[in-house]
Design an enzyme around this catalytic site. Structure first.
Site, PDB file in Angstrom:
ATOM      1  N   LYS A  22      88.848   9.803 -30.484  1.00 49.40           N
ATOM      2  CA  LYS A  22      87.715  10.347 -29.712  1.00 49.40           C
ATOM      3  C   LYS A  22      86.400  10.104 -30.462  1.00 49.40           C
ATOM      4  O   LYS A  22      85.423   9.620 -29.902  1.00 49.40           O
ATOM      5  CB  LYS A  22      87.914  11.853 -29.490  1.00 49.40           C
ATOM      6  CG  LYS A  22      86.688  12.574 -28.963  1.00 49.40           C
ATOM      7  CD  LYS A  22      86.939  14.041 -28.729  1.00 49.40           C
ATOM      8  CE  LYS A  22      86.699  14.936 -29.912  1.00 49.40           C
ATOM      9  NZ  LYS A  22      85.276  15.102 -30.285  1.00 49.40           N
ATOM     10  N   ASN A  23      86.412  10.443 -31.757  1.00 51.04           N
ATOM     11  CA  ASN A  23      85.156  10.381 -32.504  1.00 51.04           C
ATOM     12  C   ASN A  23      84.714   8.957 -32.837  1.00 51.04           C
ATOM     13  O   ASN A  23      83.554   8.746 -33.193  1.00 51.04           O
ATOM     14  CB  ASN A  23      85.254  11.219 -33.789  1.00 51.04           C
ATOM     15  CG  ASN A  23      85.222  12.707 -33.470  1.00 51.04           C
ATOM     16  OD1 ASN A  23      84.995  13.094 -32.322  1.00 51.04           O
ATOM     17  ND2 ASN A  23      85.460  13.530 -34.470  1.00 51.04           N
ATOM     18  N   CYS A 116      76.798  25.466 -31.367  1.00 53.90           N
ATOM     19  CA  CYS A 116      78.040  25.680 -30.621  1.00 53.90           C
ATOM     20  C   CYS A 116      78.850  26.727 -31.354  1.00 53.90           C
ATOM     21  O   CYS A 116      78.379  27.311 -32.324  1.00 53.90           O
ATOM     22  CB  CYS A 116      78.805  24.379 -30.457  1.00 53.90           C
ATOM     23  SG  CYS A 116      79.333  23.703 -32.011  1.00 53.90           S
ATOM     24  N   ARG A 121      74.176  23.523 -35.357  1.00 53.84           N
ATOM     25  CA  ARG A 121      74.418  22.084 -35.512  1.00 53.84           C
ATOM     26  C   ARG A 121      73.055  21.378 -35.487  1.00 53.84           C
ATOM     27  O   ARG A 121      72.619  20.874 -34.460  1.00 53.84           O
ATOM     28  CB  ARG A 121      75.304  21.549 -34.369  1.00 53.84           C
ATOM     29  CG  ARG A 121      76.611  22.275 -34.133  1.00 53.84           C
ATOM     30  CD  ARG A 121      77.725  21.842 -35.027  1.00 53.84           C
ATOM     31  NE  ARG A 121      78.122  20.465 -34.972  1.00 53.84           N
ATOM     32  CZ  ARG A 121      79.146  19.979 -34.283  1.00 53.84           C
ATOM     33  NH1 ARG A 121      79.856  20.773 -33.533  1.00 53.84           N
ATOM     34  NH2 ARG A 121      79.466  18.697 -34.344  1.00 53.84           N
ATOM     35  N   PRO A 122      72.359  21.357 -36.639  1.00 56.39           N
ATOM     36  CA  PRO A 122      71.019  20.760 -36.645  1.00 56.39           C
ATOM     37  C   PRO A 122      71.052  19.266 -36.358  1.00 56.39           C
ATOM     38  O   PRO A 122      72.094  18.622 -36.507  1.00 56.39           O
ATOM     39  CB  PRO A 122      70.531  21.020 -38.078  1.00 56.39           C
ATOM     40  CG  PRO A 122      71.755  21.233 -38.888  1.00 56.39           C
ATOM     41  CD  PRO A 122      72.806  21.782 -37.972  1.00 56.39           C
ATOM     42  N   ILE A 123      69.916  18.718 -35.950  1.00 51.39           N
ATOM     43  CA  ILE A 123      69.825  17.269 -35.748  1.00 51.39           C
ATOM     44  C   ILE A 123      68.624  16.692 -36.511  1.00 51.39           C
ATOM     45  O   ILE A 123      68.124  15.635 -36.190  1.00 51.39           O
ATOM     46  CB  ILE A 123      69.746  16.886 -34.255  1.00 51.39           C
ATOM     47  CG1 ILE A 123      68.626  17.661 -33.575  1.00 51.39           C
ATOM     48  CG2 ILE A 123      71.036  17.041 -33.525  1.00 51.39           C
ATOM     49  CD1 ILE A 123      68.107  16.911 -32.385  1.00 51.39           C
ATOM     50  N   ASP A 124      68.190  17.444 -37.538  1.00 50.91           N
ATOM     51  CA  ASP A 124      67.027  16.993 -38.312  1.00 50.91           C
ATOM     52  C   ASP A 124      67.232  15.596 -38.906  1.00 50.91           C
ATOM     53  O   ASP A 124      66.290  14.809 -38.992  1.00 50.91           O
ATOM     54  CB  ASP A 124      66.711  18.008 -39.424  1.00 50.91           C
ATOM     55  CG  ASP A 124      67.910  18.272 -40.325  1.00 50.91           C
ATOM     56  OD1 ASP A 124      68.989  18.596 -39.788  1.00 50.91           O
ATOM     57  OD2 ASP A 124      67.780  18.138 -41.554  1.00 50.91           O
ATOM     58  N   ASP A 307      87.826  18.973 -39.374  1.00 49.85           N
ATOM     59  CA  ASP A 307      88.473  18.981 -38.059  1.00 49.85           C
ATOM     60  C   ASP A 307      89.973  19.272 -38.125  1.00 49.85           C
ATOM     61  O   ASP A 307      90.628  19.367 -37.083  1.00 49.85           O
ATOM     62  CB  ASP A 307      88.235  17.639 -37.342  1.00 49.85           C
ATOM     63  CG  ASP A 307      86.818  17.533 -36.795  1.00 49.85           C
ATOM     64  OD1 ASP A 307      86.085  18.536 -36.835  1.00 49.85           O
ATOM     65  OD2 ASP A 307      86.443  16.443 -36.330  1.00 49.85           O
ATOM     66  N   ARG A 399      89.066  18.715 -24.151  1.00 47.69           N
ATOM     67  CA  ARG A 399      87.961  17.876 -24.641  1.00 47.69           C
ATOM     68  C   ARG A 399      88.469  16.848 -25.650  1.00 47.69           C
ATOM     69  O   ARG A 399      87.863  15.794 -25.805  1.00 47.69           O
ATOM     70  CB  ARG A 399      86.906  18.748 -25.329  1.00 47.69           C
ATOM     71  CG  ARG A 399      86.055  19.564 -24.391  1.00 47.69           C
ATOM     72  CD  ARG A 399      84.927  20.242 -25.151  1.00 47.69           C
ATOM     73  NE  ARG A 399      84.424  19.352 -26.182  1.00 47.69           N
ATOM     74  CZ  ARG A 399      84.132  19.713 -27.431  1.00 47.69           C
ATOM     75  NH1 ARG A 399      84.237  20.954 -27.800  1.00 47.69           N
ATOM     76  NH2 ARG A 399      83.696  18.828 -28.295  1.00 47.69           N
TER      77      ARG A 399
HETATM   78  C1  UD1 Z   1      81.182  14.714 -36.421  1.00 46.56           C
HETATM   79  C2  UD1 Z   1      82.413  14.869 -35.568  1.00 46.56           C
HETATM   80  C3  UD1 Z   1      83.003  16.265 -35.735  1.00 46.56           C
HETATM   81  C4  UD1 Z   1      83.241  16.561 -37.207  1.00 46.56           C
HETATM   82  C5  UD1 Z   1      81.983  16.299 -38.025  1.00 46.56           C
HETATM   83  C6  UD1 Z   1      82.213  16.430 -39.519  1.00 46.56           C
HETATM   84  C7  UD1 Z   1      81.991  13.429 -33.691  1.00 46.56           C
HETATM   85  C8  UD1 Z   1      81.681  13.319 -32.236  1.00 46.56           C
HETATM   86  N1  UD1 Z   1      82.057  14.672 -34.177  1.00 46.56           N
HETATM   87  O1  UD1 Z   1      80.228  15.659 -35.944  1.00 46.56           O
HETATM   88  O2  UD1 Z   1      84.229  16.311 -35.021  1.00 46.56           O
HETATM   89  O3  UD1 Z   1      83.601  17.906 -37.356  1.00 46.56           O
HETATM   90  O4  UD1 Z   1      81.497  14.967 -37.782  1.00 46.56           O
HETATM   91  O5  UD1 Z   1      83.225  15.603 -39.940  1.00 46.56           O
HETATM   92  O6  UD1 Z   1      82.228  12.450 -34.368  1.00 46.56           O
HETATM   93  N2  UD1 Z   1      73.824  18.087 -40.403  1.00 46.56           N
HETATM   94  C9  UD1 Z   1      72.512  18.377 -40.713  1.00 46.56           C
HETATM   95  N3  UD1 Z   1      71.549  17.713 -40.001  1.00 46.56           N
HETATM   96  C10 UD1 Z   1      71.830  16.790 -39.052  1.00 46.56           C
HETATM   97  C11 UD1 Z   1      73.169  16.511 -38.768  1.00 46.56           C
HETATM   98  C12 UD1 Z   1      74.153  17.179 -39.453  1.00 46.56           C
HETATM   99  O7  UD1 Z   1      72.234  19.199 -41.578  1.00 46.56           O
HETATM  100  O8  UD1 Z   1      70.895  16.232 -38.465  1.00 46.56           O
HETATM  101  C13 UD1 Z   1      74.896  18.796 -41.136  1.00 46.56           C
HETATM  102  C14 UD1 Z   1      75.853  19.564 -40.202  1.00 46.56           C
HETATM  103  O9  UD1 Z   1      75.348  20.849 -39.912  1.00 46.56           O
HETATM  104  C15 UD1 Z   1      77.114  19.613 -41.020  1.00 46.56           C
HETATM  105  C16 UD1 Z   1      77.083  18.294 -41.770  1.00 46.56           C
HETATM  106  O10 UD1 Z   1      75.744  17.828 -41.716  1.00 46.56           O
HETATM  107  O11 UD1 Z   1      77.048  20.662 -41.966  1.00 46.56           O
HETATM  108  C17 UD1 Z   1      77.988  17.242 -41.160  1.00 46.56           C
HETATM  109  O12 UD1 Z   1      77.712  17.129 -39.775  1.00 46.56           O
HETATM  110  P1  UD1 Z   1      77.871  15.734 -39.029  1.00 46.56           P
HETATM  111  O13 UD1 Z   1      78.633  14.818 -39.916  1.00 46.56           O
HETATM  112  O14 UD1 Z   1      76.555  15.303 -38.543  1.00 46.56           O
HETATM  113  O15 UD1 Z   1      78.749  16.146 -37.794  1.00 46.56           O
HETATM  114  P2  UD1 Z   1      78.712  15.526 -36.357  1.00 46.56           P
HETATM  115  O16 UD1 Z   1      78.345  14.085 -36.415  1.00 46.56           O
HETATM  116  O17 UD1 Z   1      77.947  16.410 -35.453  1.00 46.56           O
END
Ligand code: UD1
Length: 421
Positions: A22-23, A116, A121-124, A307, A399
């Site tokens: 999936k990922n 969630c 779940r930040p996107i910075d 996961d 999902r």
């Molecule tokens: C992906 C996986 C999810 C898995 C996660 C960690 C997909 C669709 N989802 O989620 O199943 O649990 O990797 O292996 O592939 N973070 C920030 N800023 C950001 C983005 C992330 O601080 O802009 C932090 C997150 O809060 C978290 C860490 O980075 O603590 C890792 O998150 P990330 O690797 O980005 O997870 P996803 O890509 O959302």
């Protein structure tokens, strides 16, 4: 809303085939927006998250056909550049359209995906990546609004406080394929799903080196072409079935899985007493012995995956002694502990640490899934519990797991899906 009814107590036996990851598939589908030529993706798992991504691509104007497990996507030149609230709010991975649309059309508006059940779940880092490539990014009225006259290659440090980000690495890598000049992502995620995405982008004509290491170099080109691809198999589904075998003292063959992607997981299974044998695309697990306690610390790949944390918590709840799980990626990801305690488990959570005192047997109960991996953890617990377990809100399960009740049934589990409120 459907529920799963599980009568625990049967040791799993037999063979199960793992689906495409999936990922890995989600960003690969979004990457099809980078080219006007058709892309064909094989072995696409029939999951709700995949349907959501395909719905999003269609809503943007891409021509999408999904036949059995084969998807054909043609993203012509007349796409909408706005990813709408009603789709993005269903799935965080919708953010994957940001990089491709910005790279190809220099403009995009994506609804802010938000948090969630597993915590904020930040996107910075996604935003930082796009800004570093020269985009102007505004977050207003709930949308991320990004535009640029041209994306320019640069060096980007992409690590956050919890380490590398899978999603930000994928998004920036996709955007950089069409940028002017060379981009180095420093602090890139090492996950195998990133390597698979990079290999797909290379098949589209992109120039990428170093995927799978902490620095990825992308040399931008003018245009990408179409291609065919089969994503890697799902290491989290494979690990989930291994947990189902472990907790039921079963013996199963897990086909179409790459044991190399499960290094830390297999070491953990061995440390609790499971016998594991590996070939190129098959894992055999024999869990006939008693389960021993262990200590797990989640970490970015190649560390133990967050996961699979919930699934191992179920298994450790019946190990012979006290185990500890430290969750370092999503610090609030312990909602399943409360539900497992309803089944008799002895789990105490403090901050990001769970201490699990193993008991002899779980007892069946009515439990509620709170997120995707928590829901499969409850199913796994139900397989070993005395009596009947009813897992509600299994839309979370749908999902990420294709036909899980059929697969478990074929391994001897007594499990059925019922419709209910
Ligand atoms: C992906 C996986 C999810 C898995 C996660 C960690 C997909 C669709 N989802 O989620 O199943 O649990 O990797 O292996 O592939 N973070 C920030 N800023 C950001 C983005 C992330 O601080 O802009 C932090 C997150 O809060 C978290 C860490 O980075 O603590 C890792 O998150 P990330 O690797 O980005 O997870 P996803 O890509 O959302």
């Amino acid at each position: 809303m459907d529920k799963l009814l599980i009568k625990g107590g049967t040791s799993l036996k037999g063979k199960v085939k793992i689906t495409g990851s999936k990922n890995a598939t989600l960003p690969i589908l979004a990457a099809c927006l980078l080219t006007e030529e058709p892309c064909v993706i094989h072995e696409v798992p029939l999951l709700q998250d995949i349907k959501t991504m395909l719905g999003l691509l269609s809503s943007l104007g891409a021509d999408v056909t999904f036949n059995k497990n084969k998807v054909t996507i043609c993203s012509g030149n007349q796409l909408s550049l706005e990813a709408p609230y009603d789709i993005v709010s269903k799935m965080r991975a919708s953010i994957y359209v940001l990089g491709p649309l910005l790279a190809r059309f220099h403009k995009v508006k994506v609804y802010f995906p938000g948090g969630c059940a597993i915590g904020p779940r930040p996107i910075d880092l996604h935003i930082k990546g796009m800004e570093s490539l020269g985009a102007e990014v505004k977050v207003e009225h709930g949308y991320i609004d990004a535009k640029t006259s041209v994306l320019k290659g640069t060096n980007i440090l992409l690590e956050g406080t919890s380490g590398p980000s899978v999603g930000a690495t994928a998004n920036v890598m996709m955007a950089a394929t069409l940028a002017n000049g060379t981009t180095n992502i420093i602090g890139a995620a090492l996950e195998r799903e990133i390597v698979d995405l990079a290999n797909f982008l290379i098949a589209l004509g992109a120039k990428i080196d170093g995927a799978g290491s902490s620095t990825i170099k992308i040399t931008g080109i003018k245009k990408l072409k179409g291609s065919e691809w089969t994503p890697i198999s799902d290491r989290i589904e494979a690990g989930s079935f291994a947990c189902a075998a472990a907790i039921t003292h079963g013996k199963i063959e897990i086909d179409n899985c790459n044991p190399e992607h499960l290094g830390a997981v297999n070491l953990t299974l061995r440390s609790i007493g499971c016998n594991i044998s590996e070939t190129k695309n098959k894992l055999t697990i024999n869990a006939e012995s008693d389960l021993m306690p262990t200590s797990i610390i989640t970490a970015p790949y190649p560390g133990f995956p967050t996961d699979l944390q919930a699934q191992f918590m179920s298994v450790l709840s019946v190990a012979d002694g006290t185990s500890m799980i430290t969750e370092n990626i999503f610090k609030n990801r312990f909602l399943h502990a409360l539900e497992l305690n309803r089944m008799g488990a002895q789990i105490k959570v403090e901050d990001n640490v769970a201490v699990i005192d193993g008991i002899k047997k779980l007892s069946g109960a009515q439990v509620m899934a709170s997120d995707l991996r928590a829901s499969v953890a409850l199913v796994i617990a139900g397989l070993a519990a005395q009596g009947e377990t009813v897992v509600s809100r299994i839309y979370h399960l749908d999902r990420g797991y294709e036909r899980i009740e059929e697969k478990l049934h074929s391994l001897g589990a007594v499990v059925k899906r019922v419709s209910g409120k």
